[in-house]
Write a protein that holds these residues in place. Structure first.
Motif, short mmCIF file in Angstrom:
data_model
loop_
_atom_site.label_atom_id
_atom_site.label_comp_id
_atom_site.label_asym_id
_atom_site.label_seq_id
_atom_site.Cartn_x
_atom_site.Cartn_y
_atom_site.Cartn_z
N GLY A 1 0.85 -1.20 0.00
CA GLY A 1 0.00 0.00 0.00
C GLY A 1 0.88 1.24 0.00
O GLY A 1 2.00 1.21 0.53
N PRO A 2 0.41 2.34 -0.60
CA PRO A 2 1.22 3.56 -0.64
C PRO A 2 1.42 4.14 0.75
O PRO A 2 0.53 4.10 1.58
CB PRO A 2 0.40 4.50 -1.53
CG PRO A 2 -0.99 3.98 -1.47
CD PRO A 2 -0.90 2.50 -1.25
N LEU A 3 2.61 4.69 0.96
CA LEU A 3 2.94 5.30 2.25
C LEU A 3 3.50 6.70 2.02
O LEU A 3 4.10 6.96 0.97
CB LEU A 3 4.00 4.47 2.99
CG LEU A 3 3.55 3.10 3.52
CD1 LEU A 3 4.76 2.32 4.01
CD2 LEU A 3 2.54 3.27 4.66
N ALA A 4 3.27 7.55 3.00
CA ALA A 4 3.85 8.90 2.93
C ALA A 4 4.45 9.21 4.29
O ALA A 4 4.23 8.50 5.25
CB ALA A 4 2.77 9.91 2.57
N ARG A 5 5.23 10.31 4.32
CA ARG A 5 5.76 10.80 5.61
C ARG A 5 4.70 11.71 6.22
O ARG A 5 4.04 12.45 5.50
CB ARG A 5 7.03 11.62 5.37
CG ARG A 5 8.20 10.81 4.89
CD ARG A 5 8.91 10.09 6.03
NE ARG A 5 9.00 8.67 5.77
CZ ARG A 5 8.85 7.71 6.69
NH1 ARG A 5 8.58 8.01 7.93
NH2 ARG A 5 8.96 6.44 6.39
N PRO A 6 4.50 11.65 7.56
CA PRO A 6 3.49 12.53 8.14
C PRO A 6 3.91 13.99 8.04
O PRO A 6 5.08 14.29 7.94
CB PRO A 6 3.44 12.09 9.62
CG PRO A 6 4.71 11.37 9.87
CD PRO A 6 5.17 10.80 8.56
#
Ligand SMILES: [Fe+2]
Length: 346
Positions: free
Chosen positions: A341-346
């Motif tokens: 699943g796609p992840l990002a930095r908060p």
């Protein structure tokens, strides 16, 4: 600070209750199943809210109170990242912080007694589990114990703390309640060795019988996880793949229940909202942000946490609060990451 040392005479276990103030959040370290009623009574009497239950390691001599406390208070269950327990809500690593309102404990990985042994340092005291005991050390002959790792944990981590640091172990069989790092350096007979080899030799020749409860306690303590199947059986769970497929739909709001530090460490789902688990009841109640989102805005709330424990509890609570459309992601961000699943930095 509120600090209580509680004792289970059957297993010789010390359990610690900590909070920063009356009326505030509390955490408990190494609770014993048979004593859960007593802890809950004390927590009520002291007007505390239990938010985290922590085991220093997987115990072989008693059944943990983690699962029972989670079921009865909806607290977060915590162990170190090396644990073999099936599911705990939160896994901590060396250098992480264990936080409740008004308190931050430093997490030290101190393997040796077991390979999942952690110590927790708070201000003037350290909770050493079975790594360092008073005038003793935890045995290293089962549960992937390793005397050399323990030597390293004790000599290169715990004994490097200031000598006045109070030592609160998980066990004592002689009636001692507390020691200091300085005292253990001087008087602990197990630490009178000149080398790692000598320590290993000493520990490998203790010839101790196995704990009476071992065959019962170890398997039981590996299954503290909430029954996520029950939540799934009600149709309230999405697999990570299902969640990935619906994540961008306009009627879906993914709500991340993890703490800031967990989000920074493991990444976030792009576009997800943040509502830390301890504030859940407020958020899903009448007038709460999630209640509004589900009712006024007609969104389907999809809860997410680290491993699906907190989100499974959250989806139950949300269903009870009337948010019938709410779901959670089985296996949490761990499963999401494994499913690419796609992840990002908060
Ligand atoms: Fe132990």
């Amino acid at each position: 600070m509120i600090f209580r040392q509680l004792f289970d005479a059957t297993s010789g276990t010390y359990t610690y209750l900590l909070a920063s103030r009356p009326g505030g959040e509390a955490l408990i370290i190494d609770p014993v199943l048979e004593k859960v009623d007593r802890y809950l009574q004390l927590i009520r009497e002291l007007d505390l809210k239990l938010v985290k239950a922590v085991d220093t390691h997987l115990h072989a001599d008693h059944i943990t109170g983690l699962g029972a406390l989670r079921d009865r208070t909806h607290c977060i269950t915590v162990m170190g990242e090396h644990t073999k327990a099936d599911v705990v809500s939160m896994r901590l690593a060396e250098g992480d912080r264990l936080e409740i309102e008004g308190m931050r404990l430093d997490v030290l990985y101190t393997p040796g007694h077991t390979d999942d042994s952690y110590s927790y340092l708070f201000a003037d005291r350290v909770f050493t589990g079975d790594t360092l005991l008073i005038r003793g050390t935890g045995r290293t002959d089962f549960q992937n114990g390793d005397p050399r790792a323990q030597y390293d944990s004790i000599f290169n981590k715990l004994l490097k703390l200031p000598e006045t640091t109070l030592v609160y172990p998980a066990h004592d069989y002689k009636g001692d309640t507390v020691s200091t790092i300085g005292e253990e350096k001087l008087f602990n007979p197990r630490l009178k060795v000149k080398s790692m080899d000598e320590y290993a030799e000493l520990m490998n020749n203790l010839k101790l019988p196995n704990p009476k409860m071992m065959d019962v306690a170890v398997p039981a303590n590996m299954r503290v996880g909430l029954h996520q199947e029950e939540v799934a059986g009600k149709g309230w769970a999405l697999t990570a793949a299902e969640a990935i497929a619906v994540r961008s739909r306009p009627d879906v709001a993914i709500v991340d229940l993890r703490e800031k530090s967990e989000r920074e460490k493991h990444g976030i789902i792009p576009g997800s909202l943040h509502a830390p688990y301890p504030s859940l009841q407020e958020e899903i109640g009448l007038g709460g942000m999630l209640h509004e989102l589900a009712t006024a805005a007609g969104k389907r709330i999809v809860f997410l946490c680290a491993f699906g424990e907190r989100s499974a509890m959250a989806v139950r609570a949300a269903q009870d609060a009337g948010l019938k459309n709410s779901r959670h992601i089985s296996g949490g961000i761990d499963a999401w990451t494994k499913a690419n699943g796609p992840l990002a930095r908060p």
